[in-house]
Design a protein around this motif. Structure first.
Motif, PDB file in Angstrom:
ATOM      1  N   SER A 156       0.823  -1.207   0.000  1.00 22.59           N
ATOM      2  CA  SER A 156       0.000   0.000   0.000  1.00 22.59           C
ATOM      3  C   SER A 156       0.858   1.258   0.000  1.00 22.59           C
ATOM      4  O   SER A 156       0.416   2.327  -0.389  1.00 22.59           O
ATOM      5  N   GLY A 157       2.103   1.104   0.447  1.00 24.92           N
ATOM      6  CA  GLY A 157       2.988   2.274   0.510  1.00 24.92           C
ATOM      7  C   GLY A 157       2.682   3.205   1.668  1.00 24.92           C
ATOM      8  O   GLY A 157       3.179   4.327   1.710  1.00 24.92           O
ATOM      9  N   LEU A 158       1.883   2.730   2.631  1.00 23.73           N
ATOM     10  CA  LEU A 158       1.543   3.574   3.780  1.00 23.73           C
ATOM     11  C   LEU A 158       2.806   4.022   4.515  1.00 23.73           C
ATOM     12  O   LEU A 158       3.659   3.203   4.843  1.00 23.73           O
ATOM     13  N   PRO A 168      -7.088  -0.370   8.686  1.00 22.67           N
ATOM     14  CA  PRO A 168      -8.296  -1.138   8.359  1.00 22.67           C
ATOM     15  C   PRO A 168      -8.768  -0.875   6.933  1.00 22.67           C
ATOM     16  O   PRO A 168      -9.226  -1.794   6.246  1.00 22.67           O
ATOM     17  N   HIS A 169      -8.637   0.358   6.464  1.00 24.91           N
ATOM     18  CA  HIS A 169      -9.085   0.691   5.111  1.00 24.91           C
ATOM     19  C   HIS A 169      -8.246  -0.034   4.069  1.00 24.91           C
ATOM     20  O   HIS A 169      -8.767  -0.515   3.063  1.00 24.91           O
ATOM     21  N   ILE A 170      -6.961  -0.117   4.329  1.00 21.14           N
ATOM     22  CA  ILE A 170      -6.079  -0.801   3.390  1.00 21.14           C
ATOM     23  C   ILE A 170      -6.438  -2.284   3.325  1.00 21.14           C
ATOM     24  O   ILE A 170      -6.536  -2.881   2.253  1.00 21.14           O
ATOM     25  N   VAL A 171      -6.636  -2.869   4.519  1.00 21.10           N
ATOM     26  CA  VAL A 171      -6.972  -4.295   4.549  1.00 21.10           C
ATOM     27  C   VAL A 171      -8.330  -4.524   3.889  1.00 21.10           C
ATOM     28  O   VAL A 171      -8.530  -5.478   3.130  1.00 21.10           O
ATOM     29  N   ASP A 172      -9.261  -3.618   4.161  1.00 25.53           N
ATOM     30  CA  ASP A 172     -10.617  -3.774   3.655  1.00 25.53           C
ATOM     31  C   ASP A 172     -10.664  -3.603   2.136  1.00 25.53           C
ATOM     32  O   ASP A 172     -11.296  -4.382   1.421  1.00 25.53           O
ATOM     33  N   GLN A 173     -10.001  -2.588   1.643  1.00 29.89           N
ATOM     34  CA  GLN A 173     -10.185  -2.235   0.229  1.00 29.89           C
ATOM     35  C   GLN A 173      -8.970  -2.491  -0.641  1.00 29.89           C
ATOM     36  O   GLN A 173      -9.032  -2.310  -1.866  1.00 29.89           O
ATOM     37  N   GLY A 174      -7.850  -2.843  -0.048  1.00 26.74           N
ATOM     38  CA  GLY A 174      -6.704  -3.238  -0.859  1.00 26.74           C
ATOM     39  C   GLY A 174      -5.696  -2.132  -1.083  1.00 26.74           C
ATOM     40  O   GLY A 174      -5.996  -0.939  -0.946  1.00 26.74           O
ATOM     41  N   ALA A 175      -4.490  -2.587  -1.424  1.00 26.38           N
ATOM     42  CA  ALA A 175      -3.371  -1.667  -1.608  1.00 26.38           C
ATOM     43  C   ALA A 175      -3.600  -0.756  -2.809  1.00 26.38           C
ATOM     44  O   ALA A 175      -3.296   0.433  -2.771  1.00 26.38           O
ATOM     45  N   ASP A 176      -4.163  -1.322  -3.879  1.00 26.96           N
ATOM     46  CA  ASP A 176      -4.352  -0.511  -5.083  1.00 26.96           C
ATOM     47  C   ASP A 176      -5.335   0.624  -4.835  1.00 26.96           C
ATOM     48  O   ASP A 176      -5.126   1.760  -5.256  1.00 26.96           O
ATOM     49  N   TRP A 177      -6.409   0.255  -4.134  1.00 29.27           N
ATOM     50  CA  TRP A 177      -7.387   1.280  -3.768  1.00 29.27           C
ATOM     51  C   TRP A 177      -6.697   2.415  -3.008  1.00 29.27           C
ATOM     52  O   TRP A 177      -6.893   3.583  -3.304  1.00 29.27           O
ATOM     53  N   ARG A 221      -3.597   3.250  -2.992  1.00 34.57           N
ATOM     54  CA  ARG A 221      -2.673   3.999  -3.850  1.00 34.57           C
ATOM     55  C   ARG A 221      -3.407   4.918  -4.827  1.00 34.57           C
ATOM     56  O   ARG A 221      -2.797   5.759  -5.479  1.00 34.57           O
ATOM     57  N   GLY A 222      -4.736   4.746  -4.865  1.00 36.82           N
ATOM     58  CA  GLY A 222      -5.532   5.644  -5.686  1.00 36.82           C
ATOM     59  C   GLY A 222      -5.607   7.051  -5.103  1.00 36.82           C
ATOM     60  O   GLY A 222      -5.992   8.003  -5.775  1.00 36.82           O
ATOM     61  N   PHE A 223      -5.237   7.163  -3.833  1.00 33.45           N
ATOM     62  CA  PHE A 223      -5.168   8.489  -3.210  1.00 33.45           C
ATOM     63  C   PHE A 223      -3.705   8.924  -3.175  1.00 33.45           C
ATOM     64  O   PHE A 223      -2.807   8.088  -3.082  1.00 33.45           O
ATOM     65  N   GLY A 224      -3.470  10.207  -3.212  1.00 34.31           N
ATOM     66  CA  GLY A 224      -2.129  10.719  -2.988  1.00 34.31           C
ATOM     67  C   GLY A 224      -1.222  10.582  -4.188  1.00 34.31           C
ATOM     68  O   GLY A 224      -1.669  10.381  -5.313  1.00 34.31           O
ATOM     69  N   THR A 225       0.069  10.670  -3.927  1.00 38.29           N
ATOM     70  CA  THR A 225       1.050  10.606  -5.011  1.00 38.29           C
ATOM     71  C   THR A 225       1.631   9.206  -5.049  1.00 38.29           C
ATOM     72  O   THR A 225       1.385   8.388  -4.163  1.00 38.29           O
ATOM     73  N   GLU A 226       2.443   8.954  -6.063  1.00 39.52           N
ATOM     74  CA  GLU A 226       3.026   7.625  -6.200  1.00 39.52           C
ATOM     75  C   GLU A 226       3.904   7.290  -4.990  1.00 39.52           C
ATOM     76  O   GLU A 226       3.852   6.193  -4.458  1.00 39.52           O
ATOM     77  N   LEU A 246      -7.335  15.215   3.066  1.00 39.16           N
ATOM     78  CA  LEU A 246      -7.094  15.389   1.629  1.00 39.16           C
ATOM     79  C   LEU A 246      -5.972  14.439   1.214  1.00 39.16           C
ATOM     80  O   LEU A 246      -5.165  14.025   2.043  1.00 39.16           O
ATOM     81  N   PRO A 247      -5.929  14.117  -0.066  1.00 41.02           N
ATOM     82  CA  PRO A 247      -4.855  13.243  -0.523  1.00 41.02           C
ATOM     83  C   PRO A 247      -3.500  13.914  -0.318  1.00 41.02           C
ATOM     84  O   PRO A 247      -3.388  15.135  -0.472  1.00 41.02           O
TER      85      PRO A 247
END
Ligand SMILES: Cc1cc2nc3c(=O)[nH]c(=O)nc-3n(C[C@H](O)[C@H](O)[C@H](O)COP(=O)(O)O)c2cc1C
Ligand code: SF4
Ligand code: SF4
Ligand code: SF4
Ligand code: FES
Ligand code: FES
Lengths: 155, 504, 431
Positions: free
Chosen positions: C54-56, C222-231, C233-238, C260-261
């Motif tokens: 996820s790159g968190l 929890p959001h990452i686990v729930d919706q996935g890493a790609d989801w 990564r849809g927020f913010g920068t690379e 905000l992202p």
């Protein structure tokens, strides 16, 4: 013994939460201060006995943290945050006004022992400045009138 | 063993050591390789807070503190680069920002690491016009130590010392940031058997001993290596000498004996050297029963005369020799030879005893009990019985430990003796019963060796010369032996004898 | 009495205006603990990998990869392992964790439970700054509820996995936010940061392997686990995925929290979301990430709020606490407050920090009074330089950087004080 039985029991149950008893020292100091208002040297000695440490170690901890007091305080601890975000929104002016309203300077206690006034670093209310911390409660988005009302309402 | 390179020179060092420890092991620290440091002390836990000891380690982007960076094989260390120098200058200047710089009236001047390092590695003054921190100047920390809070650089050596060495932990640091101060708990004192060591390890003049404070400027002192005689540990010390007087003892590092410490009692025992209770004159008891001062040679003659009379009347076996655990091995060897030549087998070694601790202090309160035993002197308990039973008529008494409660407990048993020859450094009740009194020399006044409790033989050299005529005990025995015509006692007692005691 | 609702929300703060979201039932009604259930069905390593992917990045200020940090925890060790939730939030200008503690306590607990499963930790200590009495009460109630419902305790969510959560309150010391200062404080000592190595993953709380994460960091999990890493990564920068909570304070029309992202331009946050500067005044400078981060001048507000861009401007995202100063502001006065803060909060171990923070503050105060010289300004730069990068913890850097930033961009303010021998800004806030 100045530490009451109730406080002592609460301390013991705090200590039980930590892998080492000493983990309970800060919670214990909060509890003791709640009971007594401050932690005098005699109290520090009692705490040291409870935790099997030297009194000087309790004193080191006591003087390291802003929220512990080694001397008696007023009945209410009132703080104005004077860090930058609050200062940008007039908190330092408010503090000066409160000082003259109460007739004491920050760092002092009113003669009737009602209020100890102080200034504090950022309290996490920057967007709601200026603010007051009265004992455990935050009062936000203040002006002098609201602040005085709060202060005058303190017993 | 890892090899490290320091300023271009390779060294083999022990695994697991930090850079400072490795340099210290090699004997190079501040003695070939200069890495100035404040908080690190070889015998205390690593603190890593003063940040003065920073060095450059190749491959590490930031400067590293030498006191807490472990050596690894192939490590390349630089201690003199511009970056290192500038970091040191930075620390030095920052330490001076709040320092009172009252060196002219500071007791530490001359052995102050702030003064020295400021001169070596920084500027002598900080570029500051700001008022310095105003703190308490003369805090009475307890029976032995005075504290100047303004001079403290918060290296935390003293606090670590108290919690780690005597484990009494009296000192703490109260408050935080630039309000931090060293304190004791309100109403409590810095009071432990090793308290005065804090003055030695304090790198600045913040902690000073009440005893030495303002006594004399340290640059007037000559440090003579010696041994403490307070107990059988034989701690290594420097005797600080000025004007032919020992002004203080300070510890001399010996990792196999006392690390870098001495006990307070031992430290204060220097006062015994120049004490009013020294035996300063040779005395002989006259016909009227009163002790009178006589020239040393005459007293030696008088001693020999009394002993000769006794040998002639009752035989040498009624004479007993009392060894002293305070004497050097060389003195004791002469005593042993003396008794053999008389000859008598009656001898004993009283050893004064007291409290011991887990650190340095030993139960036997004399420096050479082990040496005396190694020479064959046995405990004086049987001799005490013999004296009480009347089996002894004359005594050659070295020291006065036989009067200890564990032995005679007083002079009563000696009152009926025909002859008591007493050689000693300090006064005691023996003066009431002695027929001849001869002054001895303190360990600070003679050459010789002492064997500590662990069998370690350590050397003494004279640090001061007595202001009265006194000869090493061995030398005096040598002279008495010669006067008695004992075999083996013909030579010049002072010249060839190992007890020769005069300072060069 | 909780925080006012933020003006912009995304996944993290979506329901936080709803009062019953604070309760377990309310939280579960909005899908709460679904992610934990899922995670507890995965292999721990899978969870770590997911968080890595996820790159968190940690939201406590340093921005370290969370998945990476979790993977440092020893896997096959029989020593107990601990998690620490850093809720000490004391960085001036930061108030985001307070919102999450007060309004989304179960989200944080869910993140903690997932992290505990992933790292094999048996206990979590939540260290809440002492002044946050109300947030601490809210969290304690949430913990109690989670125990009652078997989410925490000997069999978490019915699994043979035990986890305990203990809340401790600090007692007023900013340095306890530094992770090893926090660990010391947790152990009942002065909050003086530890020398590193050893790092917390080897020697952490009570000497055991530990991982310290920020409140917000846990809340993303929890959001990452729930919706996935790609989801995610849809927020913010690379390089900086996800949203974050920007806290905007100072001279803006609508101070508050904006989720905000990462990478949202600073000027967009200030002018669009926070309503710009009151009274039609102009902005003078902005501190972008809490007091430790160097100020940016008005001309640089186009910067996207993510570390990779902020670094180019010699600043950092920090805690995302944005302090806006308008044209009336005296930057020397602002520096007085900044240097006072660091002077007051230095733990006092390291020479450079203990003596340097005090000296900086004294010089700045003198300059503000009009009693300084040009040379003093150079000394400030020099001293700040000598404090940097040489101490036990990053506090000394955090104390040096803002001073460097102020002089880099507002040297003129300092020089004007020297020239006029007084503060030239009559309309500035009062000291
Ligand atoms: C002086 C200082 C203060 C800090 N204060 C906080 C804080 O209040 N809250 C926090 O989460 N992290 C704070 N940090 C960062 C922590 O040391 C640590 O990096 C962080 O808690 C790790 O969590 P994360 O990886 O989730 O960000 C601080 C760091 C420093 C150097
Ligand atoms: S008193 Fe001396 S030894 Fe103790 S902290 Fe201060 S400078 Fe160091
Ligand atoms: S321990 Fe014994 S030898 Fe060492 S200083 Fe003390 S008295 Fe002297
Ligand atoms: S840098 Fe400052 S806060 Fe950090 S350990 Fe050193 S003195 Fe303490
Ligand atoms: S600056 Fe006052 S609460 Fe943050
Ligand atoms: S000697 Fe290394 S930090 Fe002090």
């Amino acid at each position: 013994m100045v530490i009451s039985e109730d406080t002592r029991a609460a301390i013991d149950s705090e200590c039980a939460k930590y892998p080492q008893k000493r983990g309970g020292l800060l919670p214990a100091m909060h509890l003791v201060q709640k009971q007594l208002g401050h932690i005098a040297p005699e109290t520090a000695v009692e705490l040291a006995e409870i935790f099997d440490i030297r009194p000087v170690e309790v004193m080191e901890v006591l003087t390291f943290y802003n929220m512990f007091f080694s001397a008696p305080r007023g009945r209410h601890n009132v703080y104005v945050c004077t860090n930058l975000p609050c200062a940008l929104r007039g908190s330092r002016t408010l503090l000066a006004q409160i000082e003259s309203h109460l007739g004491i300077a920050a760092g002092e206690t009113t003669e009737d022992g009602r209020i100890s006034l102080g200034h504090e670093e950022c309290l996490g209310a920057c967007a709601y400045a200026p603010m007051l911390r009265v004992d455990e409660t935050y009062h936000e988005n203040l002006d002098l009138e609201k602040a005085n009302q709060i202060l005058d309402g303190l017993e | 063993m890892p090899t490290i390179t320091v300023d271009g020179v390779q060294y083999e060092v022990e695994e697991g050591r930090t850079i400072l420890q490795a340099l210290d092991d090699l004997g190079l620290l501040m003695n070939g390789v200069d890495v100035p440091h404040y908080c690190w002390h070889p015998k205390l836990s690593i603190d890593g807070s003063c940040r003065l000891c920073q060095v450059e380690v190749e491959g590490m982007p930031k400067l590293q503190i030498a006191c807490d960076t472990r050596v690894s094989d192939g490590m390349v260390i630089h201690t003199t680069t511009d970056r290192v120098k500038s970091a040191r200058e930075g620390v030095m200047e920052l330490l001076l920002v709040n320092h009172p710089l009252d060196c002219p009236i500071c007791d530490q001047a001359g052995e102050c690491k702030l003064q020295d390092y400021a001169y070596e590695y920084g500027a002598l003054q900080a570029r500051t016009v700001e008022p310095r921190r105003a703190l308490k100047k003369k805090v009475d920390l307890g029976p032995t130590i005075v504290f100047d809070q303004e001079r403290c650089i918060l290296c935390r050596r003293c606090t670590r010392f108290c919690s780690e060495i005597p484990a009494t932990g009296e000192l703490g640091i109260f408050a935080r940031g630039d309000h931090s101060v060293i304190e004791t708990f309100p109403g409590m004192e810095l009071d432990n058997p090793y308290s005065m060591n804090v003055a030695d390890i304090c790198p600045v003049g913040a902690l000073t001993t009440k005893d030495f404070r303002f006594k004399i400027r340290v640059w007037f002192l000559e440090d003579v290596p010696g041994i403490c005689t307070g107990c059988s540990n034989g701690c290594n010390i420097f005797l600080g000498v000025a004007n032919n007087k020992v002004q203080r003892y300070v510890p001399r590092r010996n990792d196999s004996v006392n690390d870098t410490w001495i006990c307070d009692a031992g430290r204060m025992s220097y006062q015994e050297i120049d004490s009013p209770s020294r035996v300063k004159a040779s005395l002989v008891r006259g016909e009227d029963g009163v002790l009178e001062a006589r020239p040393y040679a005459a007293a030696v003659e008088a001693a020999a005369a009394r002993l000769r009379r006794l040998v002639e009347s009752k035989g040498p076996g009624v004479i007993a020799g009392v060894a002293s655990a305070h004497l050097t091995n060389e003195d004791l060897a002469v005593l042993k030879r003396f008794l053999e030549a008389l000859p008598t087998e009656s001898a004993g070694l009283p050893v004064p005893r007291g409290e011991a601790d887990a650190l340095l202090v030993k139960e036997e309160k004399a420096a050479n009990a082990a040496g005396a035993r190694a020479l064959g002197f046995e405990d004086a308990a049987p001799l005490v019985e013999r004296i009480r039973g009347g089996g002894v008529d004359g005594i050659v008494m070295l020291g006065h430990d036989l009067l200890d409660p564990a032995y005679l407990g007083g002079i009563e048993a000696l009152q009926k003796l025909d002859t008591v020859i007493w050689i000693d450094t300090h006064q005691s009740d023996l003066r009431h019963v002695a027929h001849v009194v001869l002054p001895g020399r303190h360990a600070a006044e003679k050459r010789g060796t002492l064997t500590n409790h662990a069998g370690r033989v350590q050397h003494l050299q004279p640090a001061v010369e007595p202001t009265f005529e006194a000869h090493a005990e061995g030398e005096t025995l040598e002279r008495i032996g010669r006067a008695l015509g004992l075999t083996g006692f013909g030579g010049d007692p002072a010249a060839g004898s190992p007890t020769a005691s005069s300072r060069k | 009495m909780g925080l006012k609702v933020p003006y912009v929300t995304s996944y993290l703060t979506e329901h936080c205006a709803e009062d019953d979201y604070v309760s377990l039932a309310g939280y579960e009604a909005k899908g709460g603990y679904r992610a934990a259930k899922k995670a507890l069905g995965m292999a721990p390593q899978e969870v770590i990998n997911l968080v890595k992917e996820s790159g968190l990045q940690g939201r406590g200020g340093a921005g370290f990869s969370t998945g990476m940090k979790w993977s440092f925890m020893p896997q096959d060790s029989d020593r107990p392992k601990y998690l620490v939730c850093n809720a000490d939030e004391s960085e001036p200008g930061s108030f985001k964790d307070r919102l999450l503690l007060e309004r989304t306590p179960h989200k944080m607990l869910e993140g903690i439970l997932i992290a505990a499963w992933a790292t094999g930790a048996e206990k979590t200590f939540i260290y809440v700054r002492g002044e946050y009495a109300f947030p601490a009460d809210v969290v304690q109630r949430a913990i109690d509820e989670a125990y009652e419902k078997g989410i925490l305790g000997p069999r978490c969510m019915g699994k043979s996995f035990a986890h305990d959560v203990v809340l401790m309150r600090g007692a007023g010391a900013y340095i306890c936010g530094e992770e090893t200062g926090l660990l010391e404080s947790l152990e009942g000592k002065k909050g003086q940061p530890r020398k590193k190595p050893p790092f917390p993953a080897q020697y952490g709380a009570f000497g055991m392997p530990s991982t310290v994460n920020n409140v917000e960091t846990f809340c993303h999990v929890p959001h990452i686990v729930d919706q996935g890493a790609d989801w995610f990564r849809g927020f913010g920068t690379e390089k900086s995925p996800g949203t974050t909570l920007f806290g905007v304070s100072g001279h803006v029309v609508r101070p508050g929290l904006y989720e905000l992202p990462l990478g949202t331009p600073l000027d967009e946050i200030i002018f669009e979301h926070a309503g710009g500067i009151p009274g039609g005044r102009k902005v003078k400078g902005v501190i972008p990430g809490g007091m430790s981060m160097p100020v940016l001048p008005a001309g640089q507000l186009d910067v996207p709020m993510a570390n990779e861009y902020l670094r180019e401007r010699q600043s950092m995202l920090g805690t995302g606490g944005i302090m806006v100063m308008d044209e009336t502001t005296c930057m020397v006065r602002a520096s007085c407050i900044i240097t006072y803060f660091f002077r007051d909060e230095s733990c006092g171990q390291c020479t450079q920090c203990r003596e340097g923070t005090g000296w900086l503050n004294k010089i700045v105060n003198r300059l503000e009074r009009g009693a300084g010289s040009e040379k003093d300004i150079d000394i400030l730069v020099d001293v700040a330089g000598k404090m940097e990068g040489q101490t036990i913890c990053a506090f000394a850097d955090a104390a040096a950087w803002p001073v460097q930033g102020m002089i880099r961009h507002f040297r003129g303010d300092f020089e004007e004080h020297v020239r006029q021998q007084k503060c030239p800004f009559s309309g500035s806030f009062e000291l």
